[in-house]
Design a protein around this motif. Structure first.
Motif, mmCIF file in Angstrom:
data_model
loop_
_atom_site.group_PDB
_atom_site.id
_atom_site.type_symbol
_atom_site.label_atom_id
_atom_site.label_comp_id
_atom_site.label_asym_id
_atom_site.label_seq_id
_atom_site.Cartn_x
_atom_site.Cartn_y
_atom_site.Cartn_z
ATOM 1 N N ILE A 1 0.852 -1.189 0.000
ATOM 2 C CA ILE A 1 0.000 0.000 0.000
ATOM 3 C C ILE A 1 0.894 1.248 0.000
ATOM 4 O O ILE A 1 1.847 1.339 0.782
ATOM 5 N N PHE A 2 0.568 2.195 -0.849
ATOM 6 C CA PHE A 2 1.259 3.491 -0.838
ATOM 7 C C PHE A 2 0.338 4.509 -0.183
ATOM 8 O O PHE A 2 -0.804 4.695 -0.607
ATOM 9 N N LEU A 3 0.827 5.163 0.873
ATOM 10 C CA LEU A 3 0.048 6.162 1.595
ATOM 11 C C LEU A 3 0.402 7.550 1.098
ATOM 12 O O LEU A 3 1.565 7.963 1.137
ATOM 13 N N SER A 4 -0.599 8.268 0.622
ATOM 14 C CA SER A 4 -0.389 9.606 0.072
ATOM 15 C C SER A 4 -0.900 10.657 1.046
ATOM 16 O O SER A 4 -2.008 10.547 1.564
ATOM 17 N N GLY A 5 -0.082 11.678 1.282
ATOM 18 C CA GLY A 5 -0.515 12.771 2.143
ATOM 19 C C GLY A 5 0.348 12.890 3.375
ATOM 20 O O GLY A 5 1.406 12.278 3.498
ATOM 21 N N SER A 6 -0.118 13.691 4.303
ATOM 22 C CA SER A 6 0.543 13.823 5.600
ATOM 23 C C SER A 6 -0.448 13.408 6.674
ATOM 24 O O SER A 6 -1.657 13.368 6.442
ATOM 25 N N SER B 1 -1.242 15.162 -3.466
ATOM 26 C CA SER B 1 -1.987 13.897 -3.531
ATOM 27 C C SER B 1 -2.637 13.718 -4.895
ATOM 28 O O SER B 1 -2.779 12.584 -5.379
ATOM 29 N N LEU B 2 -3.019 14.819 -5.532
ATOM 30 C CA LEU B 2 -3.588 14.734 -6.879
ATOM 31 C C LEU B 2 -2.563 14.159 -7.854
ATOM 32 O O LEU B 2 -2.891 13.316 -8.702
ATOM 33 N N VAL B 3 -1.301 14.590 -7.721
ATOM 34 C CA VAL B 3 -0.225 14.056 -8.572
ATOM 35 C C VAL B 3 -0.045 12.559 -8.315
ATOM 36 O O VAL B 3 0.081 11.758 -9.252
ATOM 37 N N ASP B 4 -0.037 12.165 -7.023
ATOM 38 C CA ASP B 4 0.076 10.737 -6.688
ATOM 39 C C ASP B 4 -1.048 9.937 -7.338
ATOM 40 O O ASP B 4 -0.823 8.841 -7.885
ATOM 41 N N CYS B 5 -2.253 10.470 -7.286
ATOM 42 C CA CYS B 5 -3.413 9.763 -7.847
ATOM 43 C C CYS B 5 -3.359 9.702 -9.371
ATOM 44 O O CYS B 5 -3.758 8.693 -9.975
ATOM 45 N N LEU B 6 -2.884 10.762 -10.001
ATOM 46 C CA LEU B 6 -2.710 10.749 -11.465
ATOM 47 C C LEU B 6 -1.750 9.656 -11.885
ATOM 48 O O LEU B 6 -2.003 8.902 -12.832
ATOM 49 N N ILE B 7 -0.639 9.569 -11.172
ATOM 50 C CA ILE B 7 0.357 8.525 -11.473
ATOM 51 C C ILE B 7 -0.253 7.147 -11.267
ATOM 52 O O ILE B 7 -0.123 6.247 -12.115
ATOM 53 N N PRO C 1 6.431 11.410 3.319
ATOM 54 C CA PRO C 1 5.777 12.709 3.509
ATOM 55 C C PRO C 1 6.130 13.672 2.378
ATOM 56 O O PRO C 1 7.140 13.495 1.676
ATOM 57 N N TYR C 2 5.291 14.692 2.214
ATOM 58 C CA TYR C 2 5.533 15.683 1.165
ATOM 59 C C TYR C 2 6.770 16.518 1.460
ATOM 60 O O TYR C 2 7.458 16.983 0.561
ATOM 61 N N SER C 3 7.018 16.751 2.729
ATOM 62 C CA SER C 3 8.162 17.582 3.103
ATOM 63 C C SER C 3 8.476 17.358 4.562
ATOM 64 O O SER C 3 7.672 16.797 5.313
ATOM 65 N N VAL D 1 -3.243 2.752 -3.632
ATOM 66 C CA VAL D 1 -2.860 4.047 -3.045
ATOM 67 C C VAL D 1 -4.006 4.500 -2.150
ATOM 68 O O VAL D 1 -5.160 4.506 -2.569
ATOM 69 N N ILE D 2 -3.686 4.854 -0.901
ATOM 70 C CA ILE D 2 -4.671 5.427 0.015
ATOM 71 C C ILE D 2 -4.322 6.890 0.236
ATOM 72 O O ILE D 2 -3.218 7.209 0.678
ATOM 73 N N VAL D 3 -5.256 7.774 -0.091
ATOM 74 C CA VAL D 3 -5.074 9.201 0.214
ATOM 75 C C VAL D 3 -5.587 9.421 1.630
ATOM 76 O O VAL D 3 -6.785 9.266 1.901
ATOM 77 N N LEU D 4 -4.689 9.763 2.540
ATOM 78 C CA LEU D 4 -5.031 9.907 3.947
ATOM 79 C C LEU D 4 -5.989 11.087 4.169
ATOM 80 O O LEU D 4 -6.057 12.003 3.348
#
Length: 365
Positions: A2-7, A80-86, A32-34, A69-72
């Motif tokens: 599972i890939f976790l997207s977000g913070s 997260s939009l970029v992660d989801c596009l990919i 994390p994004y940063s 992919v789970i968007v937290l």
């Protein structure tokens, strides 16, 4: 994997998602994004962009290796939009945690800008785009889905899954014998108009409060000023007490609530959102076997039955005061209502219930 997207953003729900993956030995990746660095906001934004671009190949690699992919929760943003596009281009399953709407929060709740402002249009674009890319959209309940669906893509209903709030069980036990001759009402949370705290104070003033007290646990001395002034105007300084140091995180708040067997106060706001959502404090109170007095919302009615596992009042001050009078006079078996509320918590809002429902969604093809 599972890939976790977000913070994580201090979100209990995000922490519980990570815990369920760990408990069930499901491999996951979280990048994390940063990093958290205290700089000027423009410098921080620039550093975040650099950080994201630098790690983009790594993110792409791990999304490629992942099945899902789970968007937290509370991560409605461009990253997260970029992660989801990919993920969509790679044919991955995408689970989007629709905890709140970015547009609704910024335009309707916080009123940061008008609906025709370009920032509002950008917020709505993110809300709709993320739901369009998702293969599953998780909402807390059907009532909140009905409220938020205008901010989602047209096909959102076919992707919908309901997984309610999850609240960790706090082990708190009474240290002293409770003085049942005094009814202690308690409200806690952030000072948002959604909750109708001004009504609570005015209703308490109008009630027969000789044998009752009101405790307010907030998060800000500054935001509390208008309510402190209201208490002073009504001459309730010896009856209403404010505290901003007791929280669930430091465990002082649940210990106080249980040790005093308080009547928890929920949501009495008049907005469309207040009449729809289930506020966290109701589930917090249920987890501690406390009786709850609140106005009924569409979401709360799915789970809690009036005079069985909760006490509902209308949203006007007079009716709230009347319900307080009934409680003060002993008209309700408060321990029974608190016990029934705990049963609702265990069935619908406990980590165990959450994990069972979430695993089912993860296993769906």
């Amino acid at each position: 994997m599972i890939f976790l997207s977000g913070s994580i953003n201090g979100s209990y729900r995000a922490q519980n998602i990570i815990k369920l993956l760990s408990d069930n030995k499901i491999n996951y990746v979280f990048i994390p994004y940063s990093v958290l660095i205290n700089f000027d906001k423009y410098i921080s934004k620039l550093l975040r962009i650099i950080f994201v671009l630098f790690f983009l190949p790594v993110r792409l690699f791990y999304i490629l290796l992942s099945s899902t992919v789970i968007v937290l929760p509370m991560n409605t943003n461009i990253y997260s939009l970029v992660d989801c596009l990919i993920a969509r281009l790679l044919g991955k399953k995408i689970i989007y945690e629709y905890y709140i709407s970015r547009y609704d929060t910024n335009v309707k709740d916080k009123k940061l800008y008008k609906s025709k402002n370009y920032k509002a249009k950008y917020d709505l674009f993110l809300d709709k785009s993320l739901t369009k890319l998702a293969t599953k959209i998780i909402c807390l309940n059907n009532a909140e889905y009905d409220y938020y669906k205008d901010f989602m893509c047209d096909s959102s209903n076919s992707k919908l899954e309901i997984i309610p709030l999850v609240i960790d069980l706090t082990e708190s036990f009474p240290k002293n014998e409770v003085d049942i001759s005094i009814v202690k009402y308690c409200w806690w949370g952030t000072y948002l108009p959604l909750h109708g705290l001004d009504k609570i104070i005015k209703a308490f003033y109008k009630s027969n409060n000789q044998n009752s007290l009101l405790y307010i646990f907030g998060d800000s001395d500054e935001k509390a000023k208008e309510y402190i002034e209201l208490v002073s105007e009504l001459g309730l300084e010896n009856k209403v007490f404010f505290n901003h140091s007791y929280t669930f995180n430091n465990k002082k708040l649940p210990d106080f609530l249980v040790d005093n067997f308080v009547v928890a106060l929920g949501n009495f706001g008049d907005s469309a959102k207040a009449k729809t959502v289930l506020v966290n404090k109701i589930v917090d109170a249920a987890s501690l076997s406390l009786p709850i007095l609140t106005s009924e919302s569409k979401a709360s009615s799915y789970y809690f039955d009036n005079n069985v596992s909760i006490i509902y009042s209308e949203r006007n001050i007079d009716n709230i005061a009347n319900k307080m009078n009934e409680i003060n006079s002993g008209s309700y078996k408060l321990k029974n209502i608190g016990s029934e509320a705990k049963t609702v918590y265990l069935n619908d809002f406990s980590p165990c219930s959450f994990q069972t429902k979430y695993i089912e969604v993860l296993n769906e093809k």
